[in-house]
Design a protein around this motif. Structure first.
Motif: not given
Length: 229
Positions: A123-139
């Protein structure tokens, strides 16, 4: 019916006998099994191992299993099967409301455990989330609840972090004012848009190179906010 050999499961339970039993049952069905005896170690293993499913006990020595589940759901949709001696209706409702996919009471049969695990993973949706997200110089480390800018940790208040986490989880999409207020401040705050304006201003001051002309934390006038990577 065996599981694909590549399937990984994480067992979070402080009872060594239960972990041994699960390792035998799950390993015999083709799963690769990892173990953790505390909630904190379980969260760390979830990040490191990226399992396909988790079996979680509610009675852990360092934190409540429901709290482990809530923290996990801040960044992941990994299917979770609760395995607990607690058979009360309230315990089951609390676990399911916190994001559990199913609930099995101890003692249990190996066949039922395997069947339920296969069902929640189907039943689970594909787990495409990440515990680490970056944008610009922000993590943003969603698992550790840490935010860094240019490699340096940024201190955010609880509300600022909750606001950023919500935008990160829906990055690229507009999140309307009412939804943000409901999820960050609660249902009774849906009309208090001034809360949101103040906290968004503070968040931009801490994360944007030019808070007056934000590059990442964008406003959709009269509608809401969105995070642009």
């Amino acid at each position: 019916m065996n599981a694909p050999a590549s399937r990984k499961l994480l067992v979070i339970d402080d009872e060594i006998q239960i972990r041994r039993l699960l390792r035998l049952a799950l390993g015999g069905d083709g799963y690769t099994v990892f173990e953790a005896e505390t909630g904190q170690l379980g969260l760390q293993e979830a990040v490191a191992r990226q399992p396909d499913g988790i079996i979680l006990d509610l009675g852990l020595p360092d934190m409540k299993g429901v709290e482990v589940l809530r923290r996990l759901r801040e960044w992941s949709r990994i299917p979770v099967l609760i395995l607990s001696v607690r058979a009360g209706e309230d315990d089951k409702i609390d676990a399911l409301d916190a994001g559990a996919d199913d609930y099995l009471t101890k003692p249990f049969s190996g066949r039922e455990l395997l069947a339920r695990m296969r069902a929640v993973m189907r039943r689970a949706q594909p787990n495409d989330e990440s515990a680490l997200v970056s944008f610009g110089d922000i993590e943003v480390d969603l698992a550790a609840r840490l935010v860094r800018r240019g490699g340096e940790e940024v201190h955010l208040t609880a509300k600022e972090y909750a606001l950023l986490r919500l935008l990160v989880r829906h990055r690229g999409k507009v999140v309307i004012h009412r939804q943000i207020l409901r999820e960050v401040w609660g249902p009774s705050a849906e009309d208090n848009t001034h809360y949101l304006r103040v906290h968004m201003t503070h968040l931009r001051q801490k994360l944007e190179a030019n808070p007056q002309v934000p590059k990442h934390l964008k406003t959709d006038a009269g509608i809401g906010y969105r995070l642009v990577e």
